[in-house]
Design a protein around this motif. Structure first.
Motif, mmCIF file in Angstrom:
data_model
loop_
_atom_site.group_PDB
_atom_site.id
_atom_site.type_symbol
_atom_site.label_atom_id
_atom_site.label_comp_id
_atom_site.label_asym_id
_atom_site.label_seq_id
_atom_site.Cartn_x
_atom_site.Cartn_y
_atom_site.Cartn_z
ATOM 1 N N LYS A 87 -7.650 15.318 7.435
ATOM 2 C CA LYS A 87 -6.492 14.823 7.338
ATOM 3 C C LYS A 87 -6.286 14.490 5.709
ATOM 4 C CE LYS A 87 -5.180 14.775 11.527
ATOM 5 N NZ LYS A 87 -4.188 15.741 11.983
ATOM 6 N N TYR A 88 -7.078 14.723 4.892
ATOM 7 C CA TYR A 88 -7.058 14.272 3.638
ATOM 8 C C TYR A 88 -7.069 15.309 2.667
ATOM 9 C CZ TYR A 88 -7.953 9.727 5.537
ATOM 10 O OH TYR A 88 -7.934 8.229 6.034
ATOM 11 N N ASP A 89 -6.067 15.086 1.613
ATOM 12 C CA ASP A 89 -5.757 16.031 0.649
ATOM 13 C C ASP A 89 -7.082 15.963 -0.566
ATOM 14 O OD1 ASP A 89 -3.271 17.428 1.238
ATOM 15 O OD2 ASP A 89 -2.685 15.062 1.362
ATOM 16 N N VAL A 90 -7.190 14.562 -0.912
ATOM 17 C CA VAL A 90 -8.295 14.478 -1.701
ATOM 18 C C VAL A 90 -9.191 13.257 -1.467
ATOM 19 C CG1 VAL A 90 -8.426 13.571 -4.326
ATOM 20 C CG2 VAL A 90 -6.523 14.878 -3.776
ATOM 21 N N CYS B 161 1.848 8.085 -2.791
ATOM 22 C CA CYS B 161 0.488 8.647 -2.281
ATOM 23 C C CYS B 161 0.111 7.696 -1.343
ATOM 24 C CB CYS B 161 -0.414 9.254 -3.295
ATOM 25 S SG CYS B 161 0.355 10.394 -4.355
ATOM 26 N N GLU B 162 -0.509 8.126 -0.121
ATOM 27 C CA GLU B 162 -1.172 7.130 0.691
ATOM 28 C C GLU B 162 -2.715 6.967 0.406
ATOM 29 O OE1 GLU B 162 -0.497 8.091 4.563
ATOM 30 O OE2 GLU B 162 1.737 8.548 4.464
ATOM 31 N N PHE B 163 -3.194 5.785 0.265
ATOM 32 C CA PHE B 163 -4.691 5.667 -0.191
ATOM 33 C C PHE B 163 -5.309 4.913 1.076
ATOM 34 C CE2 PHE B 163 -3.000 6.810 -4.114
ATOM 35 C CZ PHE B 163 -3.949 7.121 -4.973
ATOM 36 N N LEU C 167 0.544 12.633 -1.403
ATOM 37 C CA LEU C 167 -1.044 13.174 -0.902
ATOM 38 C C LEU C 167 -1.464 12.055 -0.218
ATOM 39 C CD1 LEU C 167 -2.261 14.424 -4.451
ATOM 40 C CD2 LEU C 167 -1.320 15.638 -2.665
ATOM 41 N N LYS C 168 -2.416 12.653 0.699
ATOM 42 C CA LYS C 168 -3.287 11.375 1.417
ATOM 43 C C LYS C 168 -4.732 11.432 0.855
ATOM 44 C CE LYS C 168 -3.140 10.558 5.707
ATOM 45 N NZ LYS C 168 -3.401 10.493 7.188
#
Length: 406
Positions: free
Chosen positions: A255-258, A205-207, A182-183
């Protein structure tokens, strides 16, 4: 005097110490010569004055400047008293703390190694304590290993089942055998919470951690490097500036899931800042046929606005997530879908108050600024030499002079 008050020598000594240093609590004045429980526990020794001195086994050589003498103050508020009791009951280095983390994973069907993750969280605790001596990542009033672990790290970890849970899932417990990359963006991360503890446990996941205070982000970046966390990047600046210019729109817009947040500001204002960052359902269907919509997970306490209450998809108390005694914390984790976040921003009117502009030196100048600059360029300084215009008649002062003869 001795007979009248019936005071023994130890009581007199404690009274004198309390008079000299009123911040010392009864717990810190009680002295123990030496205690050592296990290799994973903090070693406690007693220094002059009865202040417990702790040595943290997970601190690396580069972080040994941590001050060990820590005293706590007694708060009058019932909430902080409950927090202090919870922090004193369970030592972060104890087997009980490790077991609690393992039970948390089992309860939410999270397939991670609790023993390894517990060690990682202890190292993060010590990094926060070390850096907090140099700058205020968290409150210094009661900055102890227990407080850092129970008030800051565990509430961040409590979001794990909410982050890993797909928006299509309806069950409370989701089997996370296949953790999807997830991004995730953490807006207003401050000292790295809740983003950094989650990044430590979710390497796939990418933070992106966002904050406008550069010195805090420097500390977060150094802590991530010390802990070998390679899936974290930082963005120094305001959230609205991330998608203002062309490169930012390409990299961040939708672009972000969360998106994560922890009591940053009022929720309608927060939604107005960050809703363009989340993936929209229609956008995802057009691009890859997947209807997965971005989510906002926000930690907050207290009352909420009506425009927010009506759009909450999930409302879970942190004590319930961590299986702690009810009333330990008044914070809860709220979940909103991306479309709901946009509706909150628009309906509350906060979206009209946000001025979205590119950072200084980027993007195109507005028409108004161009006109102002042109006026300053054309304006001639007072007393400056100017080239004479030959089309204008000279003012000699005697053009209408008449000669009279006598």
């Amino acid at each position: 005097m001795w007979t009248q008050h019936k005071m023994t020598l130890p009581i007199m000594m404690m009274a004198c110490i309390s008079h000299v240093h009123p911040l010392l609590t009864r717990r810190t004045m009680m002295t123990t010569a030496f205690s050592f429980s296990s290799t994973n526990s903090a070693i406690s020794t007693t220094t002059r004055g009865g202040i417990r001195k702790q040595h943290y086994p997970y601190l690396t050589n580069n972080s040994q400047s941590l001050l060990h003498a820590i005293s706590t103050t007694t708060s009058s508020s019932s909430e902080e008293e409950v927090w202090n009791r919870a922090a004193e009951e369970i030592d972060p280095y104890s087997e009980e703390a490790k077991l609690n983390l393992s039970n948390f994973y089992k309860r939410h069907n999270i397939v991670l190694d609790a023993e390894k993750d517990h060690k990682k969280l202890l190292r993060l605790t010590e990094q926060v304590l070390s850096w907090n001596q140099r700058l205020n990542l968290i409150s210094r009033k009661d900055c102890t290993p227990e407080v850092v672990y129970h008030r800051h790290i565990l509430p961040s970890i409590a979001l794990l089942p909410l982050v890993l849970k797909s928006s299509h899932d309806t069950d409370d417990d989701t089997n996370n055998n296949n953790i999807q990359p997830l991004k995730i963006v953490d807006v207003g991360t401050g000292g790295g919470f809740p983003g950094l503890p989650l990044a430590l446990l979710l390497p796939h996941c990418e933070f992106t951690l966002v904050d406008s205070i550069q010195k805090k982000l420097v500390a977060v970046s150094e802590m991530a490097a010390e802990l070998d966390v390679e899936n974290v990047r930082i963005h120094c600046g305001r959230c609205e500036e991330m998608y203002a210019e062309r490169e930012g729109r390409k990299e961040h817009l939708g672009k972000y899931d969360v998106c994560l947040g922890r009591s940053v500001t009022a929720l309608p204002r927060f939604c107005a800042w960050m809703y363009p960052l989340l993936k929209m359902q229609q956008q995802q269907q057009d691009e890859d046929g997947d209807g997965e919509e971005g989510r906002l997970i926000y930690i907050i306490g207290g009352e909420l606005e009506d425009v927010v209450e009506s759009r909450i998809r999930s409302d879970t108390n942190l004590d319930e997530l961590l299986d702690r005694e009810e009333g330990t914390s008044d914070k809860r984790a709220l979940i909103f879908m991306a479309n709901d976040v946009e509706e909150i921003a628009v309906e509350s009117g906060e979206v009209d108050k946000i001025v979205r502009h590119a950072p200084a030196g980027t993007g195109k100048k507005s028409k108004k600024k161009k006109n102002q600059q042109q006026q300053r360029t054309n304006k001639v300084a007072k007393g400056a030499w100017q080239k004479r215009d030959n089309s204008v008649k000279k003012e000699r002062g005697y053009d209408d002079f008449q000669r009279f003869e006598f």
